[in-house]
Design a protein around this motif. Sequence first.
Motif, PDB file in Angstrom:
ATOM      1  N   ASP A  98      33.959   1.988 -23.841  1.00  8.63           N
ATOM      2  CA  ASP A  98      32.493   1.956 -23.915  1.00  8.63           C
ATOM      3  C   ASP A  98      31.967   2.972 -24.937  1.00  8.63           C
ATOM      4  N   ASP A  99      32.846   3.493 -25.794  1.00  9.78           N
ATOM      5  CA  ASP A  99      32.417   4.436 -26.824  1.00  9.78           C
ATOM      6  C   ASP A  99      31.945   3.647 -28.046  1.00  9.78           C
ATOM      7  N   ILE A 100      30.718   3.124 -27.945  1.00  9.25           N
ATOM      8  CA  ILE A 100      30.231   2.234 -29.008  1.00  9.25           C
ATOM      9  C   ILE A 100      29.928   2.995 -30.291  1.00  9.25           C
ATOM     10  N   LYS A 101      29.840   4.335 -30.210  1.00  9.22           N
ATOM     11  CA  LYS A 101      29.542   5.118 -31.412  1.00  9.22           C
ATOM     12  C   LYS A 101      30.808   5.610 -32.121  1.00  9.22           C
ATOM     13  N   HIS A 102      31.956   5.273 -31.561  1.00  8.14           N
ATOM     14  CA  HIS A 102      33.226   5.624 -32.205  1.00  8.14           C
ATOM     15  C   HIS A 102      33.274   4.950 -33.591  1.00  8.14           C
ATOM     16  N   PRO A 103      33.766   5.651 -34.615  1.00 10.77           N
ATOM     17  CA  PRO A 103      33.766   5.042 -35.963  1.00 10.77           C
ATOM     18  C   PRO A 103      34.576   3.745 -36.048  1.00 10.77           C
ATOM     19  N   ASP A 104      35.511   3.511 -35.114  1.00  9.77           N
ATOM     20  CA  ASP A 104      36.296   2.279 -35.155  1.00  9.77           C
ATOM     21  C   ASP A 104      35.709   1.180 -34.268  1.00  9.77           C
ATOM     22  N   SER A 105      34.548   1.427 -33.662  1.00  6.92           N
ATOM     23  CA  SER A 105      33.903   0.382 -32.859  1.00  6.92           C
ATOM     24  C   SER A 105      33.051  -0.504 -33.768  1.00  6.92           C
ATOM     25  N   TYR A 106      33.007  -1.792 -33.456  1.00  2.92           N
ATOM     26  CA  TYR A 106      32.137  -2.691 -34.218  1.00  2.92           C
ATOM     27  C   TYR A 106      31.690  -3.839 -33.329  1.00  2.92           C
ATOM     28  N   LEU A 107      30.646  -4.498 -33.791  1.00  2.64           N
ATOM     29  CA  LEU A 107      29.994  -5.541 -33.000  1.00  2.64           C
ATOM     30  C   LEU A 107      29.948  -6.824 -33.819  1.00  2.64           C
ATOM     31  N   TYR A 108      30.694  -7.847 -33.366  1.00  2.00           N
ATOM     32  CA  TYR A 108      30.578  -9.160 -33.992  1.00  2.00           C
ATOM     33  C   TYR A 108      29.252  -9.770 -33.564  1.00  2.00           C
ATOM     34  N   LEU A 109      28.537 -10.353 -34.521  1.00  4.69           N
ATOM     35  CA  LEU A 109      27.268 -11.010 -34.199  1.00  4.69           C
ATOM     36  C   LEU A 109      27.235 -12.385 -34.853  1.00  4.69           C
ATOM     37  N   SER A 110      26.644 -13.345 -34.164  1.00  7.34           N
ATOM     38  CA  SER A 110      26.395 -14.642 -34.802  1.00  7.34           C
ATOM     39  C   SER A 110      25.126 -15.242 -34.220  1.00  7.34           C
ATOM     40  N   GLY A 111      24.627 -16.265 -34.935  1.00  3.93           N
ATOM     41  CA  GLY A 111      23.336 -16.865 -34.607  1.00  3.93           C
ATOM     42  C   GLY A 111      22.557 -17.021 -35.902  1.00  3.93           C
ATOM     43  N   PRO A 112      21.353 -17.576 -35.823  1.00 11.17           N
ATOM     44  CA  PRO A 112      20.605 -17.860 -37.052  1.00 11.17           C
ATOM     45  C   PRO A 112      20.434 -16.621 -37.935  1.00 11.17           C
ATOM     46  N   LYS A 113      20.681 -16.806 -39.248  1.00 12.64           N
ATOM     47  CA  LYS A 113      20.681 -15.662 -40.153  1.00 12.64           C
ATOM     48  C   LYS A 113      19.329 -14.961 -40.175  1.00 12.64           C
ATOM     49  N   ASP A 114      18.243 -15.752 -40.148  1.00 18.58           N
ATOM     50  CA  ASP A 114      16.922 -15.118 -40.224  1.00 18.58           C
ATOM     51  C   ASP A 114      16.661 -14.252 -38.975  1.00 18.58           C
ATOM     52  N   VAL A 115      17.171 -14.693 -37.822  1.00 18.40           N
ATOM     53  CA  VAL A 115      16.990 -13.900 -36.595  1.00 18.40           C
ATOM     54  C   VAL A 115      17.805 -12.611 -36.691  1.00 18.40           C
ATOM     55  N   PHE A 116      19.033 -12.743 -37.201  1.00 18.46           N
ATOM     56  CA  PHE A 116      19.858 -11.544 -37.386  1.00 18.46           C
ATOM     57  C   PHE A 116      19.197 -10.582 -38.374  1.00 18.46           C
ATOM     58  N   GLU A 117      18.773 -11.106 -39.526  1.00 17.13           N
ATOM     59  CA  GLU A 117      18.182 -10.241 -40.569  1.00 17.13           C
ATOM     60  C   GLU A 117      16.952  -9.512 -40.030  1.00 17.13           C
ATOM     61  N   ALA A 118      16.169 -10.215 -39.209  1.00 24.60           N
ATOM     62  CA  ALA A 118      14.915  -9.627 -38.719  1.00 24.60           C
ATOM     63  C   ALA A 118      15.165  -8.511 -37.697  1.00 24.60           C
ATOM     64  N   HIS A 119      16.367  -8.503 -37.081  1.00 26.15           N
ATOM     65  CA  HIS A 119      16.596  -7.549 -35.988  1.00 26.15           C
ATOM     66  C   HIS A 119      17.789  -6.633 -36.199  1.00 26.15           C
ATOM     67  N   ARG A 120      18.422  -6.748 -37.358  1.00 24.07           N
ATOM     68  CA  ARG A 120      19.633  -5.945 -37.570  1.00 24.07           C
ATOM     69  C   ARG A 120      19.350  -4.458 -37.518  1.00 24.07           C
ATOM     70  N   ASP A 121      18.181  -4.035 -38.035  1.00 25.32           N
ATOM     71  CA  ASP A 121      17.877  -2.595 -38.040  1.00 25.32           C
ATOM     72  C   ASP A 121      17.651  -2.074 -36.622  1.00 25.32           C
ATOM     73  N   LEU A 122      16.959  -2.868 -35.810  1.00 23.47           N
ATOM     74  CA  LEU A 122      16.708  -2.446 -34.428  1.00 23.47           C
ATOM     75  C   LEU A 122      18.027  -2.313 -33.655  1.00 23.47           C
ATOM     76  N   LEU A 123      18.986  -3.200 -33.952  1.00 27.31           N
ATOM     77  CA  LEU A 123      20.268  -3.198 -33.227  1.00 27.31           C
ATOM     78  C   LEU A 123      21.287  -2.247 -33.857  1.00 27.31           C
ATOM     79  N   ARG A 124      20.945  -1.673 -35.007  1.00 24.56           N
ATOM     80  CA  ARG A 124      21.931  -0.861 -35.746  1.00 24.56           C
ATOM     81  C   ARG A 124      22.486   0.327 -34.956  1.00 24.56           C
ATOM     82  N   PRO A 125      21.691   0.987 -34.091  1.00 27.83           N
ATOM     83  CA  PRO A 125      22.265   2.132 -33.348  1.00 27.83           C
ATOM     84  C   PRO A 125      23.443   1.746 -32.451  1.00 27.83           C
TER      85      PRO A 125
END
Length: 289
Positions: free
Chosen positions: A124-151
Amino acid sequence: MSQQSLTVIGLGPMGQAMVKALIEAGIEVTVWNRTAAKAEAMAELGAHRAETAAEALDANRVIILSLTHYQAMYDILGPAADHLRGKVIANLSSDSPENTREGAAWATEHGAQYLVGGFMSQGDDIKHPDSYLYLSGPKDVFEAHRDLLRPLSRQEYLGDDYGLAQVFYQAELALFHAFLIGWEQALAIVDRSGADLDRFVAGASGHPNSYRDFMREFAEGAKHGGWGDLHSFKMMHAGAQHVIDASEDLGVDARLTRTVQDYYRRAIEATDKAGHPVPVYRIIRGDAA
Ligand SMILES: NC(=O)c1ccc[n+]([C@@H]2O[C@H](COP(=O)([O-])OP(=O)(O)OC[C@H]3O[C@@H](n4cnc5c(N)ncnc54)[C@H](OP(=O)(O)O)[C@@H]3O)[C@@H](O)[C@H]2O)c1
């Protein structure tokens, strides 16, 4: 600058890690969880606590779900489905790609936009440098929210297909599960033998790049039907027997290696029958009946 905000529903270890990361990033977070005590703990860190799932949906436009499986989404959001219109649901819960696509269809039919996530995190150490999050779904939805989800973690956006994040995530877990059990068997062999466990760990964990090279070589092989010929299948079958003997002589459970050996036995039999190499990859892929 206006305060950014979102809702997190589901406060297991991952949901809690997300709430903490978001609050640290200055984002206002509203939470809801089936077991209320976990929401209270997050409120002590500065989150707002919604009394109901419907209230949690109403609190923000963007809603993160961190649940055990997709059934939990229906259990929680089903009774509040008339609160979904206009929302952006980022479901970061694990499940199969097919269940994920069905879940996306369900949410979008209720007027929500949808993103899918699969956390390849160090526990559950999501801030570890080797942690990453796969995301998929409509590109415009991702682009619009990527900054909010970046933390949350480094993002690997894969494309429009809702199921794709789960395809990559579950594929990595297939490797991870076998790797973890294999590692526990390795530790048990050394431990039971009476040898110096720390010395073994220092050496064995010091050359992960050799696995990277095998991954790439076998991926190239997979493009041409899989790695190996009759000689290599027999060599691997015999090698597996040595691991089984080494384990069982010490009282260590070798069921994983017996499963491995069985794949090579099947490859040998299929090769004998076909008159040409039938690699383990073709058996696993399901196209060598
Ligand atoms: N933990 C990790 O290291 C890790 C790493 C990467 C990915 N993941 C994935 O991330 C997701 C969340 O992980 P987690 O470890 O936090 O999961 P978890 O401990 O299983 O809990 C997630 C949440 O799901 C809720 N829940 C489960 N079934 C429910 C239902 N029928 N109705 C309402 N709520 C329900 C739980 O509520 P209660 O509190 O009331 O039980 C809890 O808040 C999972 O899909 C997991 O596979 C986990």
